[in-house]
Each structure stands twice: as C-alpha cells, then as structure tokens.
Design a protein around this motif. Structure first.
Motif, PDB file in Angstrom:
ATOM      1  N   GLY A  41      20.842  19.028   4.556  1.00 32.04           N
ATOM      2  CA  GLY A  41      20.024  18.596   3.536  1.00 32.04           C
ATOM      3  C   GLY A  41      18.537  18.569   3.799  1.00 32.04           C
ATOM      4  N   GLY A  42      17.681  18.157   2.945  1.00 33.36           N
ATOM      5  CA  GLY A  42      16.416  18.026   3.278  1.00 33.36           C
ATOM      6  C   GLY A  42      15.605  17.557   2.077  1.00 33.36           C
ATOM      7  N   ARG A  43      14.269  17.479   2.350  1.00 37.78           N
ATOM      8  CA  ARG A  43      13.313  17.082   1.355  1.00 37.78           C
ATOM      9  C   ARG A  43      12.979  18.066   0.246  1.00 37.78           C
ATOM     10  NH1 ARG A  43      11.095  15.558   6.152  1.00 37.78           N
ATOM     11  NH2 ARG A  43       9.465  17.044   5.678  1.00 37.78           N
ATOM     12  N   ILE A  44      12.557  17.633  -0.983  1.00 39.76           N
ATOM     13  CA  ILE A  44      11.966  18.480  -1.740  1.00 39.76           C
ATOM     14  C   ILE A  44      10.354  18.330  -1.802  1.00 39.76           C
ATOM     15  CG2 ILE A  44      11.616  18.887  -4.315  1.00 39.76           C
ATOM     16  CD1 ILE A  44      14.312  17.486  -4.884  1.00 39.76           C
ATOM     17  N   GLN A  45       9.755  19.446  -1.633  1.00 38.22           N
ATOM     18  CA  GLN A  45       8.248  19.636  -1.250  1.00 38.22           C
ATOM     19  C   GLN A  45       7.572  19.389  -2.616  1.00 38.22           C
ATOM     20  OE1 GLN A  45       7.166  19.875   1.827  1.00 38.22           O
ATOM     21  NE2 GLN A  45       9.407  19.972   2.508  1.00 38.22           N
ATOM     22  N   LYS A  46       6.227  18.927  -2.620  1.00 37.46           N
ATOM     23  CA  LYS A  46       5.387  18.725  -3.670  1.00 37.46           C
ATOM     24  C   LYS A  46       5.430  20.181  -4.467  1.00 37.46           C
ATOM     25  CE  LYS A  46       0.955  17.258  -5.605  1.00 37.46           C
ATOM     26  NZ  LYS A  46       1.404  16.508  -6.407  1.00 37.46           N
ATOM     27  N   GLU A  47       5.549  20.307  -5.900  1.00 39.28           N
ATOM     28  CA  GLU A  47       5.392  21.442  -6.600  1.00 39.28           C
ATOM     29  C   GLU A  47       6.485  22.112  -6.549  1.00 39.28           C
ATOM     30  OE1 GLU A  47       1.510  22.966  -6.919  1.00 39.28           O
ATOM     31  OE2 GLU A  47       0.706  20.985  -7.459  1.00 39.28           O
ATOM     32  N   GLU A  48       7.681  21.708  -5.805  1.00 38.18           N
ATOM     33  CA  GLU A  48       8.950  22.549  -5.628  1.00 38.18           C
ATOM     34  C   GLU A  48      10.006  22.138  -6.807  1.00 38.18           C
ATOM     35  OE1 GLU A  48      11.311  24.304  -2.035  1.00 38.18           O
ATOM     36  OE2 GLU A  48      10.985  22.174  -1.965  1.00 38.18           O
ATOM     37  N   ARG A  49      10.490  23.173  -7.435  1.00 38.60           N
ATOM     38  CA  ARG A  49      11.495  23.006  -8.476  1.00 38.60           C
ATOM     39  C   ARG A  49      12.994  22.629  -7.759  1.00 38.60           C
ATOM     40  NH1 ARG A  49      10.411  23.629 -13.513  1.00 38.60           N
ATOM     41  NH2 ARG A  49      12.317  24.331 -14.016  1.00 38.60           N
ATOM     42  N   PHE A  50      13.656  21.828  -8.502  1.00 36.17           N
ATOM     43  CA  PHE A  50      14.771  21.599  -7.929  1.00 36.17           C
ATOM     44  C   PHE A  50      15.598  22.762  -7.536  1.00 36.17           C
ATOM     45  CE2 PHE A  50      15.379  17.656 -10.772  1.00 36.17           C
ATOM     46  CZ  PHE A  50      14.796  16.877  -9.871  1.00 36.17           C
ATOM     47  N   GLU A  51      15.739  23.738  -8.446  1.00 34.11           N
ATOM     48  CA  GLU A  51      16.587  25.037  -8.026  1.00 34.11           C
ATOM     49  C   GLU A  51      16.054  25.647  -6.659  1.00 34.11           C
ATOM     50  OE1 GLU A  51      14.897  24.238 -10.691  1.00 34.11           O
ATOM     51  OE2 GLU A  51      16.365  24.155 -12.459  1.00 34.11           O
ATOM     52  N   ASN A  52      14.671  25.684  -6.695  1.00 40.39           N
ATOM     53  CA  ASN A  52      14.049  26.247  -5.690  1.00 40.39           C
ATOM     54  C   ASN A  52      14.165  25.727  -4.284  1.00 40.39           C
ATOM     55  OD1 ASN A  52      13.138  28.012  -7.231  1.00 40.39           O
ATOM     56  ND2 ASN A  52      10.943  27.366  -7.455  1.00 40.39           N
ATOM     57  N   ALA A  53      14.027  24.254  -4.238  1.00 36.67           N
ATOM     58  CA  ALA A  53      14.303  23.347  -2.930  1.00 36.67           C
ATOM     59  C   ALA A  53      15.865  23.753  -2.647  1.00 36.67           C
ATOM     60  CB  ALA A  53      14.177  22.015  -3.437  1.00 36.67           C
ATOM     61  N   PHE A  54      16.736  23.787  -3.606  1.00 38.75           N
ATOM     62  CA  PHE A  54      18.319  23.779  -3.250  1.00 38.75           C
ATOM     63  C   PHE A  54      18.397  25.229  -2.462  1.00 38.75           C
ATOM     64  CE2 PHE A  54      22.304  25.744  -4.228  1.00 38.75           C
ATOM     65  CZ  PHE A  54      23.084  24.474  -3.953  1.00 38.75           C
ATOM     66  N   ASP A  55      17.655  26.190  -3.107  1.00 35.53           N
ATOM     67  CA  ASP A  55      17.947  27.573  -2.506  1.00 35.53           C
ATOM     68  C   ASP A  55      17.404  27.764  -1.036  1.00 35.53           C
ATOM     69  OD1 ASP A  55      19.000  28.462  -4.839  1.00 35.53           O
ATOM     70  OD2 ASP A  55      17.351  29.657  -5.553  1.00 35.53           O
ATOM     71  N   ARG A  56      16.120  27.082  -0.940  1.00 37.43           N
ATOM     72  CA  ARG A  56      15.523  27.001   0.504  1.00 37.43           C
ATOM     73  C   ARG A  56      16.166  26.350   1.436  1.00 37.43           C
ATOM     74  NH1 ARG A  56      12.621  23.098   2.424  1.00 37.43           N
ATOM     75  NH2 ARG A  56      12.314  21.964   0.544  1.00 37.43           N
ATOM     76  N   LEU A  57      16.787  25.036   1.054  1.00 37.84           N
ATOM     77  CA  LEU A  57      17.702  24.318   1.810  1.00 37.84           C
ATOM     78  C   LEU A  57      18.881  24.988   2.432  1.00 37.84           C
ATOM     79  CD1 LEU A  57      16.862  20.890   0.385  1.00 37.84           C
ATOM     80  CD2 LEU A  57      16.182  21.463   2.605  1.00 37.84           C
ATOM     81  N   VAL A  58      19.267  25.845   1.422  1.00 33.67           N
ATOM     82  CA  VAL A  58      20.775  26.546   1.612  1.00 33.67           C
ATOM     83  C   VAL A  58      20.581  27.523   2.761  1.00 33.67           C
ATOM     84  CG1 VAL A  58      22.306  28.094   0.592  1.00 33.67           C
ATOM     85  CG2 VAL A  58      21.939  26.032  -0.392  1.00 33.67           C
TER      86      VAL A  58
END
Length: 152
Positions: free
Chosen positions: A52-69
């Motif tokens: 897992g990992g942190r969500i960045q400022k102004e990053e949508r949940f969906e984009n954070a999920f895709d980036r972390l995967v």
C-alpha cells in the motif's frame, strides 16, 4: 499527473502534526492466500504487512489506487476490480525518520483477487514477499497487528 517528493524536513513536520491518508491492498490469490511483504522501512519495519501507500495531494482515490498497484505489485489492476473493505486507523509510536514522534494513518482498505509472481515485485518497500493463509498470518507474531486487523 506526477507528484514530486516533499523535502524531508517538510514531510517530518506533516507526519508529526497530522494524519496521513493511505490505501492498503489486501491481495488474495486463486488459492485464497494473502500477499504480504516484509517491511524495509519505519513504521512497521521488520513486520509482514500488506502492500500500500499514501495518497498524494490532489490525487483522486482511483488514481492513487492505480498508481500503487503499478508501483507495489508491478501489474495492472483497476479500481473498479477492487472491493472496498472499510477505513482503518493505523497508529505507530515511530515514524520514517526515526526521530521522536508518532505516525497516524487513516487507511482505506481494498481487496483484490490477483495471482502475482513474487519474483516480479519491487524491493523498495519490502525485502521479501510471501503468500500466507489467513490462519498463518493471524497466528504469526511477525505479521503486524494492523495487517491482522483486515481479517478479524
């Protein structure tokens, strides 16, 4: 959208002053085993933990999920494929810097069904990976309590 890393002193102030928001990935394979990695870094260093990992400022949940995967699992899986578990609180007495302050995460847990080749996974955050049965991880003292909480 790319995100720049914060300067270390700024990030220390943030961690010491406010909760961080993160996504944890509870990955199960076709045998219903759970993927865990042995943490390299504080907090949780030396324990088996879900990726897992942190969500960045102004990053949508969906984009954070895709980036972390992509970063953590080195594969493609989409937010719509995951099942939201719930939100969790992870409180640690230490932090990434080793200085004397705690870390507080608000974590969004998501479950994914994936068969992943462990040899392809990143060594950035975890020094080793392993598939655990739920009973094995619940019984192990080396699995962090925050990971066990996903299965209680």
């Amino acid at each position: 959208m790319s995100f720049k890393m914060l300067e270390v002193e700024i990030f220390k102030t943030i961690v010491a002053s406010t909760p961080l928001v993160a996504i944890d990935l509870v990955v199960r394979n076709s045998q219903e085993q759970v993927l865990l990695g042995l943490r390299n870094n504080r907090p949780g260093q030396g324990y088996w933990f879900v990726p897992g990992g942190r969500i960045q400022k102004e990053e949508r949940f969906e984009n954070a999920f895709d980036r972390l995967v992509k970063m953590e699992l080195r594969c493609d899986a989409w937010f719509e494929q995951a099942r939201f578990l719930r939100s969790y609180q992870h409180l640690y007495p230490d932090n990434f810097s080793g200085e004397n302050f705690s870390t507080h995460y608000v974590v969004l847990g998501y479950e994914l069904k994936l068969d992943i080749n462990l040899n392809n996974l990143s060594a950035d955050q975890h020094q080793d990976y392993r598939w655990f049965t739920v009973n094995e991880l619940l019984a192990s003292e080396q699995v962090h309590q925050h990971t066990k909480d996903y299965f209680l």
